[in-house]
Design an enzyme around this catalytic site. Structure first.
Site, short mmCIF file in Angstrom:
data_model
loop_
_atom_site.label_atom_id
_atom_site.label_comp_id
_atom_site.label_asym_id
_atom_site.label_seq_id
_atom_site.Cartn_x
_atom_site.Cartn_y
_atom_site.Cartn_z
N ARG A 104 31.31 8.65 23.56
CA ARG A 104 29.90 8.26 23.48
C ARG A 104 29.12 9.51 23.09
O ARG A 104 29.13 10.51 23.81
CB ARG A 104 29.40 7.71 24.82
CG ARG A 104 27.89 7.55 24.84
CD ARG A 104 27.37 6.77 26.02
NE ARG A 104 27.63 5.35 25.85
CZ ARG A 104 27.00 4.38 26.53
NH1 ARG A 104 26.09 4.70 27.43
NH2 ARG A 104 27.28 3.12 26.31
N HIS A 131 27.14 0.32 18.35
CA HIS A 131 27.69 0.13 19.70
C HIS A 131 28.66 -1.07 19.66
O HIS A 131 28.39 -2.12 20.22
CB HIS A 131 26.54 -0.12 20.69
CG HIS A 131 26.93 -0.01 22.13
ND1 HIS A 131 28.18 0.42 22.55
CD2 HIS A 131 26.24 -0.30 23.27
CE1 HIS A 131 28.21 0.41 23.88
NE2 HIS A 131 27.06 -0.03 24.34
N GLN A 134 29.98 -3.16 22.86
CA GLN A 134 29.05 -4.12 23.46
C GLN A 134 29.13 -5.46 22.72
O GLN A 134 29.02 -6.52 23.33
CB GLN A 134 27.62 -3.57 23.40
CG GLN A 134 26.60 -4.48 24.06
CD GLN A 134 26.80 -4.59 25.57
OE1 GLN A 134 26.89 -3.56 26.25
NE2 GLN A 134 26.85 -5.80 26.11
N ASP A 219 16.99 -5.22 23.46
CA ASP A 219 17.49 -3.94 23.98
C ASP A 219 16.24 -3.11 24.29
O ASP A 219 15.11 -3.48 23.91
CB ASP A 219 18.36 -3.28 22.89
CG ASP A 219 19.05 -2.01 23.35
OD1 ASP A 219 19.04 -1.70 24.55
OD2 ASP A 219 19.61 -1.30 22.47
N CYS A 259 22.13 -5.86 26.49
CA CYS A 259 23.27 -4.98 26.79
C CYS A 259 23.10 -4.25 28.11
O CYS A 259 24.08 -3.80 28.71
CB CYS A 259 23.50 -4.00 25.65
SG CYS A 259 22.10 -2.90 25.33
N ARG A 287 32.33 -6.60 29.47
CA ARG A 287 32.69 -5.27 28.94
C ARG A 287 34.08 -4.89 29.44
O ARG A 287 34.89 -4.33 28.70
CB ARG A 287 31.67 -4.21 29.41
CG ARG A 287 30.27 -4.35 28.83
CD ARG A 287 30.23 -4.10 27.33
NE ARG A 287 30.76 -2.78 26.97
CZ ARG A 287 30.07 -1.64 27.01
NH1 ARG A 287 28.81 -1.65 27.37
NH2 ARG A 287 30.62 -0.48 26.67
N1 NVA Z 1 20.09 1.25 22.38
C1 NVA Z 1 20.47 1.73 23.69
C2 NVA Z 1 21.71 1.03 24.17
C3 NVA Z 1 22.15 1.42 25.56
C4 NVA Z 1 23.41 0.75 25.99
C5 NVA Z 1 20.68 3.23 23.65
O1 NVA Z 1 21.26 3.73 22.69
O2 NVA Z 1 20.22 3.92 24.58
N1 CP Z 2 25.41 -1.47 27.78
C1 CP Z 2 25.88 -0.23 28.00
O1 CP Z 2 26.56 0.36 27.17
O2 CP Z 2 25.57 0.30 29.22
P1 CP Z 2 25.79 1.78 29.73
O3 CP Z 2 24.85 2.67 28.96
O4 CP Z 2 25.48 1.73 31.20
O5 CP Z 2 27.22 2.19 29.48
#
Ligand code: NVA
Ligand code: CP
Length: 304
Positions: A104, A131, A134, A219, A259, A287
């Site tokens: 990540r 992502h 997800q 989101d 998500c 997930r």
């Molecule tokens: N768009 C959000 C998704 C979090 C799971 C982010 O990148 O923070």
């Molecule tokens: N939806 C998701 O990826 O959540 P986290 O940021 O908690 O991993």
């Protein structure tokens, strides 16, 4: 044989994705029935997190343990990755010791560079651009609750961000139409839109996007790394909220997904999490199951 990676949904064919979702649903049933499984005994997943996470970390770590293996949490704060060791050198070394690597991070190019030097499968667990993990959970959830999503209309309400980009890829892979409603200046990547123009419609009206849709998704207004823009985004996105009134213009069987984490009072109204259309808790649990199926697919090349 070169390792198979999962950096976007484009790394799998539609048939592979559908097989993976079927397998994920089987794993969900088995796990809920208390059956155990040790297909990844003695296998190790390295998890590199350069951004925060709850669901992704817990689901990958629990998933590896439940399949008989282990997961190792690596943060840039206490590895050489955070002190400037080249990504490719890190990839060669880490992948020589483990069976798969989950990352990540910020720039999508980072996971691409890591994957290009890795001898083992690399999984994108969120970048600024995509992502895909997800989307596996979201597509599994829709399938379990409503059947095939092929031919459906999905409404994305909010930012043209990493999640939205993965929904665009999913529209192509799973054969649905995506209506994106976002404020001006917050559209998805123009090149991605151009590649998938027959599958995606962009509008600035949430009602227009949601009309008749079978799935409404949103989101956060400000993603990780955009904390400084929170105030500006609060005013730009004020009218882009999923609430019961918006659900009323959608199909009467429409599902609501997010998500998570969710910001009640911003991208959703407070009651949406428990609204009759809400699939968010089922989606979050998936997930775990979707990624267990993904790990077996990438590490063992099997979906049974
Ligand atoms: N768009 C959000 C998704 C979090 C799971 C982010 O990148 O923070
Ligand atoms: N939806 C998701 O990826 O959540 P986290 O940021 O908690 O991993």
């Amino acid at each position: 044989m070169a390792a198979r990676h999962f950096l976007t949904l484009n790394d799998m064919t539609t048939a592979e994705l559908e097989g993976l979702l079927d397998h994920a649903s089987r794993l969900r049933k088995e796990w809920r029935a208390g059956q155990t499984r040790d297909t990844l005994k003695n296998r190790v997943l390295a998890m590199v997190f350069e951004k925060s996470s709850t669901r992704t970390r817990v689901s990958f770590e629990a998933g590896m343990t439940q399949l008989g293996g282990t997961a190792m949490f690596l943060s840039p704060r206490d590895t050489q990755l955070g002190r400037g060791e080249p990504i490719e050198d890190s990839a060669i070394v880490i992948s020589s010791m483990v069976d798969a690597v989950m990352i990540r991070t910020f720039a999508h190019e980072t996971v691409e560079r890591f994957a290009s030097a890795s001898s083992k499968p690399v999984i994108n667990a969120l970048t600024d651009e995509f992502h895909p993990c997800q989307l596996l959970a979201d597509m599994q959830t829709f399938r379990e609750l409503r059947g095939s999503i092929r031919g459906a209309t999905v409404a994305w309400i909010g930012d043209g961000n990493n999640m939205c980009h993965s929904y665009i890829n999913a529209a192509e892979r799973f054969g649905f139409h995506l209506n994106v409603a976002c404020p001006e200046g917050y559209e998805p990547d123009p090149e991605l839109l151009r590649q998938h123009e027959s599958r995606v419609t962009v509008t600035h009206s949430p009602e227009e996007a949601a009309r008749g849709a079978q799935l409404l998704v949103t989101d956060v207004w400000a993603s990780m790394g955009q904390e400084d823009e929170q105030k500006a985004r609060e005013s730009a996105f004020r009218d882009y909220q999923i609430n019961p009134a918006l659900m009323n213009v959608a199909d009467k069987e429409a599902l609501f997904m997010h998500c998570l984490p969710a910001h009640r009072g911003e991208e959703i109204s407070a009651e949406m999490m428990e609204h009759s259309s809400s699939a968010v808790w089922h989606e979050a649990e998936n997930r775990l199951h979707a990624q267990k199926a993904l790990l077996e697919f990438l590490i063992l090349n099997r979906l049974d």
